[in-house]
Design a protein around this motif. Structure first.
Motif, mmCIF file in Angstrom:
data_model
loop_
_atom_site.group_PDB
_atom_site.id
_atom_site.type_symbol
_atom_site.label_atom_id
_atom_site.label_comp_id
_atom_site.label_asym_id
_atom_site.label_seq_id
_atom_site.Cartn_x
_atom_site.Cartn_y
_atom_site.Cartn_z
ATOM 1 N N PHE A 111 6.917 19.942 87.415
ATOM 2 C CA PHE A 111 8.363 19.749 87.530
ATOM 3 C C PHE A 111 8.721 18.270 87.358
ATOM 4 O O PHE A 111 9.666 17.918 86.666
ATOM 5 N N VAL A 112 7.912 17.402 87.975
ATOM 6 C CA VAL A 112 8.236 15.977 87.966
ATOM 7 C C VAL A 112 7.934 15.339 86.610
ATOM 8 O O VAL A 112 8.733 14.576 86.075
ATOM 9 N N LEU A 113 6.777 15.677 86.041
ATOM 10 C CA LEU A 113 6.355 14.982 84.824
ATOM 11 C C LEU A 113 6.667 15.753 83.543
ATOM 12 O O LEU A 113 6.725 15.157 82.470
ATOM 13 N N TRP A 130 7.511 16.116 77.698
ATOM 14 C CA TRP A 130 8.214 16.765 76.588
ATOM 15 C C TRP A 130 8.923 15.731 75.713
ATOM 16 O O TRP A 130 8.835 15.750 74.489
ATOM 17 N N TRP A 183 4.625 24.126 71.062
ATOM 18 C CA TRP A 183 4.192 23.612 72.370
ATOM 19 C C TRP A 183 3.262 22.424 72.183
ATOM 20 O O TRP A 183 3.234 21.506 72.971
ATOM 21 N N PRO A 228 9.339 16.998 82.068
ATOM 22 C CA PRO A 228 10.382 16.452 81.183
ATOM 23 C C PRO A 228 9.946 15.179 80.458
ATOM 24 O O PRO A 228 10.265 14.998 79.277
ATOM 25 N N PHE A 229 9.191 14.311 81.146
ATOM 26 C CA PHE A 229 8.726 13.081 80.499
ATOM 27 C C PHE A 229 7.758 13.410 79.366
ATOM 28 O O PHE A 229 7.836 12.845 78.276
ATOM 29 N N LEU A 250 0.214 24.134 94.513
ATOM 30 C CA LEU A 250 1.515 23.507 94.760
ATOM 31 C C LEU A 250 1.600 22.139 94.094
ATOM 32 O O LEU A 250 2.625 21.783 93.517
ATOM 33 N N SER A 251 0.502 21.377 94.148
ATOM 34 C CA SER A 251 0.512 20.050 93.527
ATOM 35 C C SER A 251 0.758 20.160 92.035
ATOM 36 O O SER A 251 1.524 19.370 91.470
ATOM 37 N N VAL A 278 4.422 20.949 91.459
ATOM 38 C CA VAL A 278 5.260 19.760 91.668
ATOM 39 C C VAL A 278 5.078 18.779 90.508
ATOM 40 O O VAL A 278 6.051 18.242 89.970
ATOM 41 N N MET A 315 8.843 -0.617 102.378
ATOM 42 C CA MET A 315 9.726 0.424 102.842
ATOM 43 C C MET A 315 9.240 0.986 104.172
ATOM 44 O O MET A 315 10.015 1.182 105.096
ATOM 45 N N THR A 316 7.927 1.222 104.265
ATOM 46 C CA THR A 316 7.370 1.829 105.470
ATOM 47 C C THR A 316 7.578 0.918 106.669
ATOM 48 O O THR A 316 8.029 1.356 107.721
ATOM 49 N N VAL A 327 -2.848 24.121 98.302
ATOM 50 C CA VAL A 327 -2.452 22.723 98.130
ATOM 51 C C VAL A 327 -2.545 22.325 96.661
ATOM 52 O O VAL A 327 -1.645 21.679 96.123
ATOM 53 N N PHE A 347 10.136 2.287 109.574
ATOM 54 C CA PHE A 347 9.404 2.790 110.741
ATOM 55 C C PHE A 347 8.694 1.668 111.430
ATOM 56 O O PHE A 347 7.621 1.262 111.016
#
Lengths: 296, 295
Positions: free
Chosen positions: A22-24, A29, A48, A26-27, A15-16, A19, A290-291, A12, A295
């Protein structure tokens, strides 16, 4: 700790991290690039970790003072793009337009949603379906006609023209969303108010709306984000800084072969800040709204 | 009672009127205008001749090599994007739903890409994939995967991948948050009951979770298909339809036809075809997965 649960724990977390990268990534950079001199960006392989952190790029955008880092090399100095300084007025335009669109959405969509969720009237279902499906019309299909309409109204290059078209594209979603949301709010309190002599309008304004604040906030945030991000109509309808929006400016910078990447990064960072503000302001309401809506 | 409901009906119309009026004025009239434009041969470089050509523009467009190319590109692009967004979004939603310390932060941070404009996403990824100084090249070079920098955006195949990457990066978070909301609606006892009965993870997913996620799956797939098919901003910023016409999607093609070649008639015909395509696909989806609750 059992072996299985430790493996689970490890999986877990790995994987976190993937993720999150990948998500952050680009920001992060882009942010790092905005803090470096142009010359430091043009190295192979990239640094770097920035060699030298400077705020000159930001200072240039706000004051027009040319970053010292650019004076190092003559060739690179020419890459300073005056255009990047327009980011501040265009951001102000985008922000103003998005706020107006947000207000129009609340003013038009919540009464409509009230009617759809509470009353029966002839033509209700067709009207509802018509309003919702109008959003499915691709922007490109009405772009040319819309240009001519705006031209004949003498509204070219005004913020009003964008406020109008952005509202047309967001009100259907807001209406749908709020109809679902209002439908989930129990009617007992409204009935009580009606029995006590309120008219339906008062019941709506003073009883239903205060109870619907999470839903209204979510709808408002969606409208803001849509308007702030919209590109095609902004590209076609704006000409000068009077109405030009951030998305048009950033696209134009991106296609400018002489652009300074450090300054472009600053523009991107500045463009993200208003969204962070809105996100912070509405953070608890959006997911909740939204939730509840989707739902039941 | 009759009098009362009459009043109520009038009141309802008053409530709906402003929204309906705004939408009608700016959709029905422009749409009719677009349909009319598409029936004439209007080219702005020849402003005084605009003959009626009937279905001529449609025939030209549908028969043209560029249309078939961009239709194919669009369908492939939208298909791949929708699949990736849905699958990755579903996977990430399980991660967000897992009980561990980081998940709260993850749920907030993951929304960042979704909130930013497509244009900004395009600019960021264009810089990342830059052929001379991009960080993606730098990464692969440092890891020894490539010997020299590659100009990703000038390669017909890689350019498409770059677009898809920027698209999935921006859209996946939205899908994952919607799926998460769906997962949170699944009662914990259901998971436990299944485990007690000896169900495998797969059977729990297939028979317990998946049916509950179906409505949200439909919403995501419809929404993402629409976003995918009408993609324009990313193409405008990242590739300009190139190299050649390898990333020319339908929206881009309609834009170029209208605003670069100033052929309004053909551009309008293309836009109408695009609108019909979206309509057809959405009706198809709704037939496949029955839309249980519109409201």
């Amino acid at each position: 700790m059992k072996k299985g649960s430790f493996l689970n724990f490890l999986l877990v977390h790995i994987l976190s991290v993937v993720v999150l990268l990948f998500v952050l990534g680009p920001f992060i950079w882009i942010f790092l690039c905005s803090l470096q001199g142009e010359a430091d960006l043009f190295v192979v392989p990239p640094n770097w970790i920035p060699k030298r952190v400077i705020l000159d790029n930001y200072r240039y955008i706000f004051t027009g003072e040319i970053p010292t880092a650019y004076e190092v090399r003559g060739l690179i100095r020419s890459r300073i793009s005056q255009e990047a300084r327009y980011i501040l007025p265009t951001l102000l335009n985008s922000f103003t337009i998005a706020l107006a669109v947000m207000a129009i959405n609340l003013a038009l969509a919540s009464p409509a949603a009230y009617a759809f969720s509470r009353f029966r009237f002839a033509g209700k279902t067709p009207l509802y379906i018509y309003i919702i499906t109008s959003r499915l019309l691709p922007a490109m299909a009405i772009a040319i006609p819309f240009y001519f309409i705006i031209q004949s109204l003498n509204l070219l290059d005004t913020k009003l023209s964008l406020i109008l078209i952005h509202s047309v594209y967001t009100v259907p979603f807001s209406t749908w969303f709020l109809t679902l949301y209002f439908g989930e709010i129990p009617r007992d309190v409204e009935f009580a108010a009606l029995v006590d002599g309120c008219n339906p309008l008062q019941a709506f304004l003073y009883v239903l709306l205060p109870m619907a604040i999470p839903g209204l906030s979510a709808a408002a945030a969606f409208a803001f984000v849509f308007s702030y991000s919209e590109f095609l109509f902004s590209l076609l309808l704006t000409q000068t800084l009077k109405s030009r929006t951030m998305s048009v400016l950033i696209a134009s910078l991106a296609n400018n072969p002489d652009v300074s990447y450090a300054l472009l990064s600053v523009c991107v960072v500045l463009a993200i800040i208003p969204l962070l503000l809105i996100g912070f302001f509405f953070r608890n309401y959006v997911t909740k709204g939204m939730t509840i809506t989707i739902f039941k | 009672m009759g009098k009362h409901s009459m009043k109520e009906r009038k009141f309802s119309y008053l409530l709906v009127l402003p929204a309906a009026a705004l939408i009608s004025i700016f959709t029905i009239y422009p749409l009719l205008y677009a349909v009319r434009t598409s029936l004439y041969d209007i080219v702005l470089t020849m402003p005084f001749i605009r003959p009626y050509v009937g279905a001529g523009n449609y025939r030209d467009v549908l028969g043209s090599y560029y249309f078939r190319g961009s239709l194919f590109n669009t369908l492939v692009y939208a298909g791949i994007s929708v699949c990736l967004v849905t699958l990755i979004g579903l996977g990430v939603s399980f991660l967000l739903n897992a009980p561990f310390k980081l998940s709260g932060a993850l749920r907030v941070l993951i929304l960042f890409p979704w909130a930013i404009p497509f244009v900004v996403s395009g600019v960021i990824w264009k810089w990342i994939f830059n052929s001379s100084y991009g960080v993606f090249n730098g990464l692969l070079y440092t890891l020894g995967i490539i010997d020299s920098y590659v100009s990703w955006l000038s390669h017909p195949f890689y350019a498409k991948l770059c677009l898809v990457t920027a698209h999935v990066w921006k859209e996946m978070p939205f899908a994952s948050i919607l799926f998460l909301a769906g997962l949170q609606a699944v009662p914990r006892e259901l998971f436990d009951a299944c485990k007690v009965d000896g169900g495998t993870s797969w059977s729990i997913f297939r028979y317990v979770i998946f049916p509950l996620l179906r409505p949200v799956l439909l919403v995501i797939v419809i929404y993402e298909t629409m976003i995918g098919i009408t993609t324009f901003d990313l193409v405008y910023v990242m590739t300009g339809g190139g190299p050649g016409d390898s990333t020319s999607l339908l929206s881009w093609y309609a834009y170029a036809e209208t605003f670069k070649f100033l052929n309004l008639g053909k551009g309008a015909a293309l836009s109408i075809i695009l609108a019909l395509l979206i309509l057809a696909i959405i009706i198809g989806y709704i037939r496949v997965i029955r839309l249980e609750e519109v409201y």
